[in-house]
Motif scaffolding. Structure first.
Motif, PDB file in Angstrom:
ATOM      1  N   SER A 131      28.372  22.500 -48.596  1.00 26.35           N
ATOM      2  CA  SER A 131      27.418  23.452 -49.165  1.00 26.35           C
ATOM      3  C   SER A 131      27.857  24.862 -48.800  1.00 26.35           C
ATOM      4  CB  SER A 131      26.021  23.139 -48.612  1.00 26.35           C
ATOM      5  OG  SER A 131      25.075  23.992 -49.205  1.00 26.35           O
ATOM      6  N   ARG A 132      28.198  25.672 -49.808  1.00 32.18           N
ATOM      7  CA  ARG A 132      28.872  26.952 -49.541  1.00 32.18           C
ATOM      8  C   ARG A 132      28.091  28.165 -50.010  1.00 32.18           C
ATOM      9  NH1 ARG A 132      33.948  27.094 -52.544  1.00 32.18           N
ATOM     10  NH2 ARG A 132      34.174  29.024 -51.395  1.00 32.18           N
ATOM     11  N   GLN A 133      26.892  27.942 -50.533  1.00 33.33           N
ATOM     12  CA  GLN A 133      26.157  29.075 -51.120  1.00 33.33           C
ATOM     13  C   GLN A 133      25.045  29.557 -50.196  1.00 33.33           C
ATOM     14  OE1 GLN A 133      27.317  30.303 -54.033  1.00 33.33           O
ATOM     15  NE2 GLN A 133      28.867  28.682 -53.976  1.00 33.33           N
ATOM     16  N   ALA A 134      24.819  30.854 -50.229  1.00 32.18           N
ATOM     17  CA  ALA A 134      23.747  31.452 -49.432  1.00 32.18           C
ATOM     18  C   ALA A 134      22.389  30.954 -49.936  1.00 32.18           C
ATOM     19  CB  ALA A 134      23.824  32.969 -49.524  1.00 32.18           C
ATOM     20  N   PRO A 135      21.405  30.905 -49.035  1.00 32.93           N
ATOM     21  CA  PRO A 135      20.139  30.280 -49.410  1.00 32.93           C
ATOM     22  C   PRO A 135      19.341  31.031 -50.477  1.00 32.93           C
ATOM     23  CG  PRO A 135      20.011  31.219 -47.205  1.00 32.93           C
ATOM     24  CD  PRO A 135      21.447  31.255 -47.611  1.00 32.93           C
TER      25      PRO A 135
END
Lengths: 119, 130
Positions: free
Chosen positions: A9-13
Motif C-alpha cells: 500500500s503506497r498511497q497517502a491516506p
C-alpha cells in the motif's frame, strides 16, 4: 493450500480514495479467510500515523478500517523503515503494530508470497 | 499458464492500452486468462458512455470487443464502480438513477472475485498508473 498475497500500500491516506481501496482488498481477503499481509511503503506509511484528524478534511477515519484488520484475520503488517526515515517519522507512534523492515528484509518478504499487489 | 489481469487506471491511460495488448499476447501465446478484474479508475473502462474522438483509439471499445470475442470473465468491482458512476440495471434501480451504463460483457461483483481468481491462477499482472 490457499495462495498468499502481499499487498503493498503506497498511497497517502487523504490523497483520494486509493488508500481506502487498497485496504478493501485486504478486508475482502480476510472475509474469505485467505492469507494476506500488508506492507506499507512510500506515502503509504502515512496511513499508520497516530493522532490523525481526518474530520478537518471532511474525511472518514481510515485508521478505523486499519484497526478492523485483526478482526478480519489480517494480523501481519509490515512497514518499510526507510520510508518512515525519509519522512522524518522514524520515531513516530504508529496506530497499529507493524514490523519495521529494511530493504533486504523487504526483498525477502516479497519472495515469500505467491502474489504481490501494489496499489 | 493461467493469468488474472487487473486494470486499475481509466481507459485513456496508457497502462490500460498496455493491459489490453498484454492480454491479447497472453491468449496468442496459448495461455489462459482466468479473469480480467477492473478496479479503482479501471472501472471506467466498463462504461458504455465513453465517447472518443475519431482520430484516437477507443481502448474501452477494444477491450469490450476483446472480452466478447474470447468470452472472457470480465469483473468490475461494484463498490469502485458505484462511486465512479458505472451502474448496471439492478444498481440503477436500487439507487434511483436514470441510466445504467455498464457495457455489455462486464459484470459488477465484489473484490472476492479478485481473490477467487488469484486462487485459480498462477500469475497476476496489474496495470495501473500511467
Amino acid at each position: 493450500m490457499a495462495k498468499s498475497v502481499l499487498l503493498i500500500s503506497r498511497q497517502a491516506p487523504w490523497a483520494g480514495i486509493a488508500a481506502a481501496e487498497a485496504l478493501d482488498i485486504a478486508l475482502a481477503a480476510g472475509a474469505f479467510d485467505l492469507p494476506l499481509s500488508i506492507l506499507f511503503m512510500d506515502d503509504g506509511v502515512l496511513q499508520l500515523l497516530d493522532q490523525q484528524q481526518p474530520l478537518a478534511l471532511q474525511q472518514k477515519d481510515l485508521s478505523a478500517n486499519l484497526q478492523a484488520l485483526p478482526m478480519f484475520g489480517i494480523e501481519q503488517l509490515y512497514v518499510a523503515q526507510h520510508c518512515l526515515t525519509e519522512r522524518g517519522l522514524a520515531e513516530s507512534t504508529l496506530v497499529m503494530t507493524a514490523e519495521r523492515l529494511d530493504d533486504q528484509q523487504i526483498q525477502q518478504l516479497i519472495r515469500e508470497y505467491d502474489y504481490v499487489v501494489t496499489l | 499458464m493461467k493469468f488474472v489481469i487487473s486494470v486499475l487506471s481509466s481507459s485513456h491511460a496508457p497502462s490500460t492500452r498496455r493491459a489490453l495488448r498484454f492480454a491479447q499476447a497472453v491468449l496468442a501465446a496459448g495461455h489462459e486468462i482466468i479473469r480480467v478484474f477492473f478496479y479503482q479508475d479501471g472501472v471506467l473502462t466498463a462504461s458504455n458512455n465513453l465517447v472518443v474522438a475519431q482520430d484516437q483509439q477507443d481502448i474501452a471499445q477494444q477491450w469490450q470487443a476483446f472480452i466478447a470475442e474470447n468470452e472472457l470473465d470480465a469483473v468490475v468491482c461494484i463498490a469502485a464502480a458505484l462511486r465512479r458512476g458505472v451502474l448496471d440495471q439492478t444498481e440503477a434501480q436500487r439507487y434511483g438513477r436514470e441510466a445504467a451504463n455498464l457495457a455489455e460483457g462486464y459484470q459488477l461483483s465484489g473484490l472476492g472475485q479478485l481473490h477467487d481468481g488469484l486462487q485459480q491462477a498462477e500469475r497476476l499482472i496489474s496495470f495501473g498508473g500511467q
